[in-house]
Design an enzyme around this catalytic site. Structure first.
Site, PDB file in Angstrom:
ATOM      1  N   ILE A 144     -37.178  34.578 -19.816  1.00  0.00           N
ATOM      2  CA  ILE A 144     -37.764  35.813 -20.350  1.00  0.00           C
ATOM      3  C   ILE A 144     -39.250  35.617 -20.640  1.00  0.00           C
ATOM      4  CG2 ILE A 144     -37.739  37.358 -22.357  1.00  0.00           C
ATOM      5  CD1 ILE A 144     -34.640  36.782 -22.509  1.00  0.00           C
TER       6      ILE A 144
ATOM      7  N   SER B 288     -35.579  38.366 -30.351  1.00  0.00           N
ATOM      8  CA  SER B 288     -34.387  38.207 -31.170  1.00  0.00           C
ATOM      9  C   SER B 288     -33.168  38.135 -30.253  1.00  0.00           C
ATOM     10  CB  SER B 288     -34.323  39.389 -32.140  1.00  0.00           C
ATOM     11  OG  SER B 288     -33.182  39.334 -32.933  1.00  0.00           O
ATOM     12  N   SER B 289     -32.070  38.777 -30.647  1.00  0.00           N
ATOM     13  CA  SER B 289     -30.863  38.745 -29.815  1.00  0.00           C
ATOM     14  C   SER B 289     -29.893  39.834 -30.247  1.00  0.00           C
ATOM     15  CB  SER B 289     -30.170  37.386 -29.969  1.00  0.00           C
ATOM     16  OG  SER B 289     -28.876  37.433 -29.388  1.00  0.00           O
TER      17      SER B 289
ATOM     18  N   TYR C 157     -26.845  30.373 -34.336  1.00  0.00           N
ATOM     19  CA  TYR C 157     -27.869  31.025 -33.506  1.00  0.00           C
ATOM     20  C   TYR C 157     -28.075  32.471 -33.954  1.00  0.00           C
ATOM     21  CZ  TYR C 157     -29.808  33.373 -29.385  1.00  0.00           C
ATOM     22  OH  TYR C 157     -30.572  34.134 -28.545  1.00  0.00           O
TER      23      TYR C 157
ATOM     24  N   LYS D 288     -31.557  34.517 -35.566  1.00  0.00           N
ATOM     25  CA  LYS D 288     -32.186  35.748 -35.074  1.00  0.00           C
ATOM     26  C   LYS D 288     -32.191  36.823 -36.160  1.00  0.00           C
ATOM     27  CE  LYS D 288     -33.116  34.113 -30.970  1.00  0.00           C
ATOM     28  NZ  LYS D 288     -34.510  33.861 -30.556  1.00  0.00           N
TER      29      LYS D 288
HETATM   30  P1  NAP Z   1     -34.708  29.680 -21.310  1.00  0.00           P
HETATM   31  O1  NAP Z   1     -34.627  30.191 -19.917  1.00  0.00           O
HETATM   32  O2  NAP Z   1     -33.819  28.579 -21.758  1.00  0.00           O
HETATM   33  O3  NAP Z   1     -36.237  29.258 -21.586  1.00  0.00           O
HETATM   34  C1  NAP Z   1     -36.581  28.803 -22.860  1.00  0.00           C
HETATM   35  C2  NAP Z   1     -38.083  28.677 -22.969  1.00  0.00           C
HETATM   36  O4  NAP Z   1     -38.398  28.244 -24.303  1.00  0.00           O
HETATM   37  C3  NAP Z   1     -38.644  27.631 -22.037  1.00  0.00           C
HETATM   38  O5  NAP Z   1     -39.915  28.042 -21.611  1.00  0.00           O
HETATM   39  C4  NAP Z   1     -38.731  26.387 -22.933  1.00  0.00           C
HETATM   40  O6  NAP Z   1     -39.789  25.529 -22.537  1.00  0.00           O
HETATM   41  C5  NAP Z   1     -39.039  26.986 -24.291  1.00  0.00           C
HETATM   42  N1  NAP Z   1     -38.506  26.156 -25.365  1.00  0.00           N
HETATM   43  C6  NAP Z   1     -37.204  26.008 -25.717  1.00  0.00           C
HETATM   44  N2  NAP Z   1     -37.108  25.128 -26.726  1.00  0.00           N
HETATM   45  C7  NAP Z   1     -38.359  24.715 -27.005  1.00  0.00           C
HETATM   46  C8  NAP Z   1     -38.914  23.808 -27.947  1.00  0.00           C
HETATM   47  N3  NAP Z   1     -38.143  23.124 -28.799  1.00  0.00           N
HETATM   48  N4  NAP Z   1     -40.241  23.629 -27.953  1.00  0.00           N
HETATM   49  C9  NAP Z   1     -41.029  24.301 -27.082  1.00  0.00           C
HETATM   50  N5  NAP Z   1     -40.575  25.164 -26.165  1.00  0.00           N
HETATM   51  C10 NAP Z   1     -39.257  25.371 -26.146  1.00  0.00           C
HETATM   52  O7  NAP Z   1     -34.497  30.839 -22.370  1.00  0.00           O
HETATM   53  P2  NAP Z   1     -34.429  32.433 -22.213  1.00  0.00           P
HETATM   54  O8  NAP Z   1     -33.044  32.799 -21.826  1.00  0.00           O
HETATM   55  O9  NAP Z   1     -35.559  32.930 -21.411  1.00  0.00           O
HETATM   56  O10 NAP Z   1     -34.597  32.862 -23.742  1.00  0.00           O
HETATM   57  C11 NAP Z   1     -35.846  33.213 -24.302  1.00  0.00           C
HETATM   58  C12 NAP Z   1     -35.603  33.842 -25.665  1.00  0.00           C
HETATM   59  O11 NAP Z   1     -34.718  34.952 -25.514  1.00  0.00           O
HETATM   60  C13 NAP Z   1     -34.951  32.907 -26.683  1.00  0.00           C
HETATM   61  O12 NAP Z   1     -35.523  33.110 -27.948  1.00  0.00           O
HETATM   62  C14 NAP Z   1     -33.500  33.353 -26.679  1.00  0.00           C
HETATM   63  O13 NAP Z   1     -32.857  33.098 -27.911  1.00  0.00           O
HETATM   64  C15 NAP Z   1     -33.649  34.838 -26.439  1.00  0.00           C
HETATM   65  N6  NAP Z   1     -32.445  35.468 -25.873  1.00  0.00           N
HETATM   66  C16 NAP Z   1     -31.981  35.085 -24.639  1.00  0.00           C
HETATM   67  C17 NAP Z   1     -30.826  35.678 -24.141  1.00  0.00           C
HETATM   68  C18 NAP Z   1     -30.243  35.315 -22.806  1.00  0.00           C
HETATM   69  O14 NAP Z   1     -29.115  35.761 -22.494  1.00  0.00           O
HETATM   70  N7  NAP Z   1     -30.914  34.538 -21.958  1.00  0.00           N
HETATM   71  C19 NAP Z   1     -30.169  36.643 -24.892  1.00  0.00           C
HETATM   72  C20 NAP Z   1     -30.673  37.003 -26.136  1.00  0.00           C
HETATM   73  C21 NAP Z   1     -31.812  36.408 -26.611  1.00  0.00           C
HETATM   74  P3  NAP Z   1     -39.542  24.122 -21.759  1.00  0.00           P
HETATM   75  O15 NAP Z   1     -38.423  24.286 -20.832  1.00  0.00           O
HETATM   76  O16 NAP Z   1     -40.836  23.855 -21.074  1.00  0.00           O
HETATM   77  O17 NAP Z   1     -39.280  23.139 -22.822  1.00  0.00           O
END
Ligand code: NAP
Length: 257
Positions: free
Chosen positions: A20, A148-149, A162, A166
């Site tokens: 995202i 958030s979520s 988790y 959020k």
């Molecule tokens: P993702 O594909 O796992 O990517 C996570 C991103 O956050 C990566 O760029 C990662 O960087 C960075 N990150 C994670 N932990 C970190 C840390 N400790 N320090 C620095 N950077 C960190 O995640 P996503 O699905 O895009 O999710 C993004 C946001 O949306 C999150 O807050 C998640 O809770 C929220 N969300 C996601 C979903 C879903 O279904 N995917 C649903 C609801 C909410 P590196 O890889 O370079 O470390």
């Protein structure tokens, strides 16, 4: 959203190497923003995000800082300060997107204090102190968007800690919106549902049955894409959303209505 919607503006997107965050960085850059592409570990993915932005004529640079460890937000801002003037005439930030997050899994019985603490360190403490240190750099009239979520509205028992992180982030959104209103800064949360990112790769990708079940949770009958969420974030970052603040915008595709 036109190519000059964010012309002259600087955005910082945390966790923009993948998922995202990456889609958000690309959307904001497409519409004219200079984007600081923050990442934690995956240098290649962050470089790929910047390359994709530049290939479309946009401007971006990478910023490494692991979040959830002591000194994390100082490291991030120091790295920002070291680079920003090579890319922009001032160090000011117009749009801060607190997106980086982790999703530790576990029902209440399985949630250890360590897992609980890590979830809060990355998903709550880091955005809180990142924002605190960013306040003096944030321009009046700016934007803060917290990712958030849907887990704050839908009880997901296997990711209880988790969901709680959020909920805390949404409270930050509400309270900070009041605090920063006099400066014309809006603060909002965007709450995605199930999005096809690396975060869900383990159980979702290549598993037709899981894909189908996940799609059925949404009123719109499909799994979300990073771009579905990035468009909502970009809207909230734009002038068109100037009268929305302190809100949680549900971007779950109508999940479990
Ligand atoms: P993702 O594909 O796992 O990517 C996570 C991103 O956050 C990566 O760029 C990662 O960087 C960075 N990150 C994670 N932990 C970190 C840390 N400790 N320090 C620095 N950077 C960190 O995640 P996503 O699905 O895009 O999710 C993004 C946001 O949306 C999150 O807050 C998640 O809770 C929220 N969300 C996601 C979903 C879903 O279904 N995917 C649903 C609801 C909410 P590196 O890889 O370079 O470390």
């Amino acid at each position: 959203m036109g190519v000059s919607t964010f012309a002259g503006k600087t955005a910082l997107v945390t966790g923009a190497s993948r998922g995202i965050g990456r889609a958000t960085a690309e959307r904001l850059a497409e519409a004219g923003a200079l984007v600081a592409v923050h990442y934690g570990h995956n240098e290649q993915a962050a470089a790929d995000t910047v390359a994709a932005i530049k290939a479309k004529g946009g401007s971006a640079f990478t910023l490494r800082a692991e979040l959830g460890v002591p000194g994390d937000t100082d490291t991030l801002w120091q790295e920002y300060d070291r680079q920003i003037l090579d890319h922009a005439p001032s160090a000011d930030v117009d749009i801060l997107v607190n997106n980086a997050g982790i999703t530790p899994r576990g029902h209440i019985e399985e949630t250890t204090p360590e897992l609980f603490a890590e979830a809060f360190a990355v998903n709550v403490q880091a955005p809180f102190f990142l924002t605190q240190a960013g306040l003096k750099r944030l321009r009046d009239g700016g934007r803060i968007i917290n990712v958030s979520s849907g887990a704050t509205r839908i009880a997901l028992t296997d990711i209880i800690a988790y969901g709680m992180t959020k909920g805390a982030l949404d409270t930050l959104t509400l309270t900070l919106a009041k605090e920063l209103g006099p400066r014309g800064i809006t603060v909002n949360s965007v709450a995605p549902g199930i999005i096809d990112t690396d975060l869900n790769a383990g159980w979702l990708r290549g598993n037709a049955e899981a894909q189908d079940a996940a799609a059925q949770l949404s009123a719109l009958g499909r799994v979300g894409t990073p771009e579905d969420v990035a468009d909502v974030i970009a809207f909230l970052a734009s002038d068109a959303a100037r009268w929305i603040t302190g809100q949680v915008v549900d971007a779950t595709g109508g999940s479990q209505l």
